[in-house]
Write a protein that holds these residues in place. Structure first.
Motif, PDB file in Angstrom:
ATOM      1  N   GLY A   1     132.079  91.078 -11.757  1.00  0.00           N
ATOM      2  CA  GLY A   1     132.973  91.550 -10.700  1.00  0.00           C
ATOM      3  C   GLY A   1     132.489  91.137  -9.324  1.00  0.00           C
ATOM      4  N   GLY A   2     133.215  91.634  -8.317  1.00  0.00           N
ATOM      5  CA  GLY A   2     132.877  91.323  -6.934  1.00  0.00           C
ATOM      6  C   GLY A   2     134.093  91.192  -6.049  1.00  0.00           C
ATOM      7  N   GLY A   3     135.212  91.782  -6.488  1.00  0.00           N
ATOM      8  CA  GLY A   3     136.397  91.843  -5.637  1.00  0.00           C
ATOM      9  C   GLY A   3     137.084  90.514  -5.399  1.00  0.00           C
ATOM     10  N   TYR A   4     136.855  89.537  -6.278  1.00  0.00           N
ATOM     11  CA  TYR A   4     137.370  88.171  -6.089  1.00  0.00           C
ATOM     12  C   TYR A   4     136.846  87.547  -4.799  1.00  0.00           C
ATOM     13  N   VAL A   5     135.725  88.099  -4.285  1.00  0.00           N
ATOM     14  CA  VAL A   5     135.075  87.573  -3.083  1.00  0.00           C
ATOM     15  C   VAL A   5     133.719  86.969  -3.436  1.00  0.00           C
ATOM     16  N   ARG A   6     133.011  87.619  -4.341  1.00  0.00           N
ATOM     17  CA  ARG A   6     131.704  87.155  -4.819  1.00  0.00           C
ATOM     18  C   ARG A   6     131.546  87.627  -6.264  1.00  0.00           C
ATOM     19  N   LEU A   7     130.504  87.141  -6.924  1.00  0.00           N
ATOM     20  CA  LEU A   7     130.229  87.521  -8.300  1.00  0.00           C
ATOM     21  C   LEU A   7     128.916  88.284  -8.369  1.00  0.00           C
ATOM     22  N   SER A   8     128.953  89.460  -8.973  1.00  0.00           N
ATOM     23  CA  SER A   8     127.728  90.221  -9.215  1.00  0.00           C
ATOM     24  C   SER A   8     127.071  89.637 -10.466  1.00  0.00           C
ATOM     25  N   SER A   9     126.525  88.437 -10.301  1.00  0.00           N
ATOM     26  CA  SER A   9     126.116  87.624 -11.440  1.00  0.00           C
ATOM     27  C   SER A   9     124.914  88.187 -12.187  1.00  0.00           C
ATOM     28  N   GLU A  10     124.075  88.956 -11.537  1.00  0.00           N
ATOM     29  CA  GLU A  10     122.925  89.548 -12.211  1.00  0.00           C
ATOM     30  C   GLU A  10     123.316  90.854 -12.912  1.00  0.00           C
ATOM     31  N   ARG A  11     123.818  91.837 -12.152  1.00  0.00           N
ATOM     32  CA  ARG A  11     124.085  93.166 -12.697  1.00  0.00           C
ATOM     33  C   ARG A  11     125.207  93.149 -13.733  1.00  0.00           C
TER      34      ARG A  11
ATOM     35  N   ALA B   1     142.831  97.369  -2.838  1.00  0.00           N
ATOM     36  CA  ALA B   1     143.478  96.484  -1.880  1.00  0.00           C
ATOM     37  C   ALA B   1     142.668  95.222  -1.601  1.00  0.00           C
ATOM     38  N   GLY B   2     141.340  95.338  -1.628  1.00  0.00           N
ATOM     39  CA  GLY B   2     140.508  94.174  -1.362  1.00  0.00           C
ATOM     40  C   GLY B   2     140.669  93.097  -2.417  1.00  0.00           C
ATOM     41  N   SER B   3     140.687  93.497  -3.678  1.00  0.00           N
ATOM     42  CA  SER B   3     140.874  92.528  -4.761  1.00  0.00           C
ATOM     43  C   SER B   3     142.249  91.884  -4.672  1.00  0.00           C
ATOM     44  N   ARG B   4     143.269  92.685  -4.374  1.00  0.00           N
ATOM     45  CA  ARG B   4     144.621  92.134  -4.272  1.00  0.00           C
ATOM     46  C   ARG B   4     144.702  91.099  -3.149  1.00  0.00           C
ATOM     47  N   LYS B   5     144.140  91.415  -1.999  1.00  0.00           N
ATOM     48  CA  LYS B   5     144.206  90.476  -0.877  1.00  0.00           C
ATOM     49  C   LYS B   5     143.451  89.185  -1.190  1.00  0.00           C
ATOM     50  N   ALA B   6     142.261  89.311  -1.792  1.00  0.00           N
ATOM     51  CA  ALA B   6     141.465  88.129  -2.099  1.00  0.00           C
ATOM     52  C   ALA B   6     142.160  87.244  -3.129  1.00  0.00           C
ATOM     53  N   LEU B   7     142.822  87.863  -4.102  1.00  0.00           N
ATOM     54  CA  LEU B   7     143.466  87.098  -5.178  1.00  0.00           C
ATOM     55  C   LEU B   7     144.842  86.585  -4.791  1.00  0.00           C
ATOM     56  N   LEU B   8     145.642  87.435  -4.128  1.00  0.00           N
ATOM     57  CA  LEU B   8     147.056  87.123  -3.912  1.00  0.00           C
ATOM     58  C   LEU B   8     147.413  86.833  -2.457  1.00  0.00           C
ATOM     59  N   GLY B   9     146.491  87.065  -1.529  1.00  0.00           N
ATOM     60  CA  GLY B   9     146.784  86.847  -0.125  1.00  0.00           C
ATOM     61  C   GLY B   9     147.245  88.121   0.558  1.00  0.00           C
TER      62      GLY B   9
END
Length: 294
Positions: free
Chosen positions: A64-74, A186-194
């Motif tokens: 995860g990470g809100g479509y902004v970053r990836l929590s690649s470790e956790r 809302a953050g995920s929606r904005k990052a993914l869909l604008g």
């Protein structure tokens, strides 16, 4: 886990060796010890089972990470480490995010399913036991894979499009599900869909509305204490699965903030890996499967 479990360096496979669809220059990828951002070259990192006899089950893990970053470790490496102890082969997905927007993440996760399935013999996998696990926005991506696996937006015209992209099971950790209404993140929606997505796109990516009888069996884990992605997201998806008569199991815990991963000290919520292992075992996913001959 002992160091011997990771004696072999995980291999990294490009998802799009023929060229990333819609590729454009966005600057260098950003990495630190726990997160990845600004992804333009999607990959999967293969983590082999730590036990002597792999069971033929594969899980594609979308951090995860809100479509902004990836929590690649956790929400990537830690899950892969745990799954490897169960005999599962894990593919940690590095997917495109806000710099590309929809449909790039959907294309990446569906390509990952197709890639793993097409190379099942190479990795000693049962091609009918390939699941997708995701957390938070990665949970939304996993749920998208489980509901939009046949959608035209997930195809690019490559020959691999002929391989089924339908996951055989889903594991959703505190997932983003709704793209509108009181449960929306809302953050995920904005990052993914604008900032101002078309209503039809919002509906398409509100994945609880896309559940059908073909959506794969699903495990959901969420908490009441999650103040970032409301627990109603998992409830909405579970209700949709139940209406469609899709086998589903859901664990809703009291404690555990958003992004808890596999953290200790969260009362019953810290024991979710045991419940997940039981679910996998009950579905026959931890017993030796029919491994495709190479």
């Amino acid at each position: 886990m002992s160091a011997a479990a990771f004696a072999q360096t995980p291999s990294i496979l490009p998802l799009w060796p023929e060229g990333v669809p819609g590729a454009r220059a966005i600057g260098p990828e950003k990495n630190d010890a726990t997160h990845t951002a600004n992804v333009s070259e999607p990959t999967v990192t293969v983590v082999k089972p730590a036990v002597d006899r792999p069971n033929g089950t594969a899980v594609i893990v979308a951090p995860g990470g809100g479509y902004v970053r990836l929590s690649s470790e956790r929400e990537g490496t830690q899950y892969a480490t745990w799954l490897s102890t169960l005999g599962v082969t894990t593919f940690v997905l590095k997917y495109r995010m806000q710099e590309f927007g929809h449909p790039a993440p959907l294309q990446d996760v569906l390509r990952a399913v197709r890639l793993v399935r097409s190379r099942a013999a190479e990795f000693k996998l049962d091609p009918a036991r390939i699941g997708v696990m995701g957390s938070s926005a990665g949970g939304h991506l996993a749920a998208s894979a489980g509901t939009l696996f046949d959608h035209p937006a997930g195809r690019t015209g490559n020959a691999l499009d002929a391989v089924s992209a339908r996951p055989d099971f889903l594991m959703l950790m505190y997932p983003v599900i709704a793209m509108d209404g009181p449960a929306v993140h809302a953050g995920s929606r904005k990052a993914l869909l604008g900032a101002n997505p078309a209503p039809e796109l919002v509906r398409l990516m509100s994945v609880e509305r896309q559940v059908t009888a073909r959506t794969p069996p699903t495990l959901l884990v969420h908490t009441q204490a999650d103040q970032a992605v409301p627990v109603e997201n998992s409830i909405l998806f579970y209700q949709a699965l139940t209406r469609a008569r899709v086998p589903a199991e859901m664990y809703l815990f009291e404690q555990g903030e958003h992004g808890m991963g596999m953290r200790d000290g969260l009362a019953n919520a810290s024991h979710w890996p045991r419940r997940a292992e039981e679910w996998l075992r009950s579905r026959g996913l931890l017993t030796p499967g029919t491994v495709q001959a190479k």
